[in-house]
Design an enzyme around this catalytic site. Sequence first.
Site, PDB file in Angstrom:
ATOM      1  N   THR A   1      11.257  -0.196   2.941  1.00 38.78           N
ATOM      2  CA  THR A   1      12.449   0.437   3.520  1.00 38.78           C
ATOM      3  C   THR A   1      13.710  -0.417   3.370  1.00 38.78           C
ATOM      4  O   THR A   1      14.812   0.115   3.419  1.00 38.78           O
ATOM      5  CB  THR A   1      12.243   0.736   5.023  1.00 38.78           C
ATOM      6  OG1 THR A   1      11.973  -0.489   5.706  1.00 38.78           O
ATOM      7  CG2 THR A   1      11.104   1.715   5.220  1.00 38.78           C
ATOM      8  N   ASP A   2      13.575  -1.732   3.177  1.00 36.12           N
ATOM      9  CA  ASP A   2      14.752  -2.609   3.161  1.00 36.12           C
ATOM     10  C   ASP A   2      15.828  -2.134   2.188  1.00 36.12           C
ATOM     11  O   ASP A   2      16.998  -2.095   2.524  1.00 36.12           O
ATOM     12  CB  ASP A   2      14.346  -4.043   2.794  1.00 36.12           C
ATOM     13  CG  ASP A   2      14.068  -4.872   4.039  1.00 36.12           C
ATOM     14  OD1 ASP A   2      13.595  -4.301   5.034  1.00 36.12           O
ATOM     15  OD2 ASP A   2      14.315  -6.098   4.013  1.00 36.12           O
TER      16      ASP A   2
ATOM     17  N   THR B   1       0.849  -1.189   0.000  1.00 43.07           N
ATOM     18  CA  THR B   1       0.000   0.000   0.000  1.00 43.07           C
ATOM     19  C   THR B   1       0.881   1.233   0.000  1.00 43.07           C
ATOM     20  O   THR B   1       2.021   1.199   0.451  1.00 43.07           O
ATOM     21  CB  THR B   1      -0.880   0.045   1.251  1.00 43.07           C
ATOM     22  OG1 THR B   1      -0.013   0.122   2.384  1.00 43.07           O
ATOM     23  CG2 THR B   1      -1.741  -1.199   1.358  1.00 43.07           C
TER      24      THR B   1
ATOM     25  N   LYS C   1      20.018   2.794   5.954  1.00 42.13           N
ATOM     26  CA  LYS C   1      19.116   2.244   6.973  1.00 42.13           C
ATOM     27  C   LYS C   1      19.973   1.640   8.077  1.00 42.13           C
ATOM     28  O   LYS C   1      20.620   0.613   7.877  1.00 42.13           O
ATOM     29  CB  LYS C   1      18.198   1.182   6.356  1.00 42.13           C
ATOM     30  CG  LYS C   1      17.169   0.641   7.349  1.00 42.13           C
ATOM     31  CD  LYS C   1      16.160  -0.292   6.702  1.00 42.13           C
ATOM     32  CE  LYS C   1      15.159  -0.789   7.738  1.00 42.13           C
ATOM     33  NZ  LYS C   1      14.162  -1.722   7.184  1.00 42.13           N
TER      34      LYS C   1
END
Lengths: 439, 439
Positions: free
Chosen positions: A181-182, A105, A260
Amino acid sequence: MQNRAGYRGSSLEFLTKRNLSPGDMLSIRKGGIEYVGSLLPRYEHADENYLTIKLLNGYNIGVKVSNIESVSKLSDGTEPLFARPTLPRLDSSLPRIVVMGTGGTIASRIDYKTGGVHPAFSAEDIYAVIPEISRYAQIDTVAVLNDYSENIATREWRIIAEAIADKISGGADGIVVSHGTDTMAYTAAALSFALIGSPVPIILVGSQRSTDRPSSDAALNMIAAVLVASRPEFSGVYLAMHSSSNDDSVSIHLGTKVRKNHTSRRDAFESINIPPVATVKGERIQRLGLPKEGKASFALRPGFEEKVALLKFHPGFDPDLIDYLRTRGYKGLVLEGTGLGHVSAKCYEPIRRAVLSGILVGMTSQCIWGRVRMTVYSTGRDLMNLGVIPLDDMLPETAQVKMMWAIKNSHDFEDARNTMIMNIAGELVERSPVDRGQS
Amino acid sequence: MQNRAGYRGSSLEFLTKRNLSPGDMLSIRKGGIEYVGSLLPRYEHADENYLTIKLLNGYNIGVKVSNIESVSKLSDGTEPLFARPTLPRLDSSLPRIVVMGTGGTIASRIDYKTGGVHPAFSAEDIYAVIPEISRYAQIDTVAVLNDYSENIATREWRIIAEAIADKISGGADGIVVSHGTDTMAYTAAALSFALIGSPVPIILVGSQRSTDRPSSDAALNMIAAVLVASRPEFSGVYLAMHSSSNDDSVSIHLGTKVRKNHTSRRDAFESINIPPVATVKGERIQRLGLPKEGKASFALRPGFEEKVALLKFHPGFDPDLIDYLRTRGYKGLVLEGTGLGHVSAKCYEPIRRAVLSGILVGMTSQCIWGRVRMTVYSTGRDLMNLGVIPLDDMLPETAQVKMMWAIKNSHDFEDARNTMIMNIAGELVERSPVDRGQS
């Protein structure tokens, strides 16, 4: 007001008996420790024996009702309202922003009435779940991919870059790319090179909490991303994510200098060796650092060479891996060495053979912060003599992506080598005068 | 007082004309910026056109005299004295500490008289260059290796571990291991497992500034290491390095939870997911966190399996690398996945083949901070179904070292697998209650 959304069984009984409702600020004692926070609604399939509390630090915890020693209500909450608003009348003078979905989404918001989740895919959905956005932009959405971000690589970067270039030539004033986000930082680097000199801001955005959870950071990140995408001074590629665990500020990171650095925190992304470019609080954008002035004119160069590896050195590292990649037709190799840019002496001969075969070999550091300096120790000088390119303060991840791009977009080895040591999209930051004197 | 040690030519002329000497606190204006700091002596072969200034933040900078716009002396310095003291009369009741050298000099200190450097190898040398040490310990030195730290691996870990066990059984009250910083954290992890349950403290120590430079951090780190090594409450393996850029505090990190996170800063080492165990300021040791209570009795297990690789996943990662390692007879594989512990779907089949061949496959995260959680997304669950072991909050580097050790010291695959998920030396830290609710 007595709607205790999502609670059932023992937790519902606990709340009813004490007249507590979602939104109430509570002080709960458990195991001798006091937890202060507001009671959240729960979603449908949650364990009925737990309350969900949003702590003051922004984290949610589940508290088993049978373990609660005491509870007191500090203040009444107003239960948040959730209803799909009528589609706002959009001001046609607002910037036109394209929101691209790459998987899952784009945004979602929990419905405090039912504990259910409203996922958003279309522009209408996004206005409905994040109505604030209609104040900043007219948005249009497009789904370009639908995959987990760990499966995104060269082919997907091309698809995203081409879709963005298409929207820019169609008149978009800014682009927001919703991304898992990975690997979001890798894609940010890839788009920084593939869309070099972009005349409009391109903002990658994600959420660290899966969007079916009440603590999701998706909405705040998306609002900030759209806000920055609507501002012409941010041309180039950036990444927008929470600045801290508090749900009140979003950092805007340069696409080539971000990483990250935490598996689960909402502020997992950090700018490395530079401050974030800006921070967004509410509607206020505070500039913190200026990215290098881009001199390049806009060019779409979406090609990336697949045969480029990132190899992390470690004690016991097998030098035969380098020979293996050479025999497999690899064209580039980014080493993540130790300290200032070192690997064991056992790697020298395989590296020499790789360079002699026309493989581009670059050196970065697994320290992450700081910069490779291969002139300090004889080890570093030896490696440079073998033809290894010191990549200064470039992040290993950015270096690998850049090398994939440099090889595909250069006419020969020398050209690609020169591209690697040139600052193209802010990936190399000059040392400050103090830093220069250091070490 | 007029000895302007190390300065020659234009810099000496500059200092003489203005009556400035090493130790003086100066305000120097250059390029419109004011630098405040003390004038350092220079070593012999330094460029004659530069002054060396130690800034208030602890960094040294070189300032070209021809670029200096103005200079003013803020206060007179007292020139530091350096002379080899007579060997102190040692108190035989002091703890007996063995200082082991693994490469290069153990310590050194600049001679402010000549600008030259005094490297220390023997106990006498160490007392001479760091006289403070004689107050805390009777030291003995032994050189066990002499190599760059990037060449240290399984064979060297065995040599160091056996030498330490030998000294412990010989009655040493503590061990200090001087080590190059590049791979010091890997060696700290290796010794944590190889010398499990050590009855005495084992402290690794290094310096980020090569010891021939005036800004070297070697002396302060060594003093703290000896101090902590002399304290029986620190049994186990630790690493002692600067807490900040200031030359006044040293952090004591648990050997399995520490990482080199900067290429050049003196405070490059950080404890990951936990605070440092202690901080040393002067003679004061402040406990900050308690490592897990070790239940193990002392055992020397210095063997490490060489055929264990650490592979960092990245977009475009070649799944054939996993097959290659399998066919090469590898016994263990630590993956550095993205986020909560993911790799692309293309890796699934090679991973399945590896596990079926009896290779131990563990998952860590390239985020560094946080912990792997493979139950959140279907990708993670798929990998667990293939037999991949989630390694929770273990550092990738520690995980690789531990797997080398677990395989060598287990009687079968199941045993090694169990060892990997058991907390042996503080490498796994339980989630806090708040963290637990976090996701």
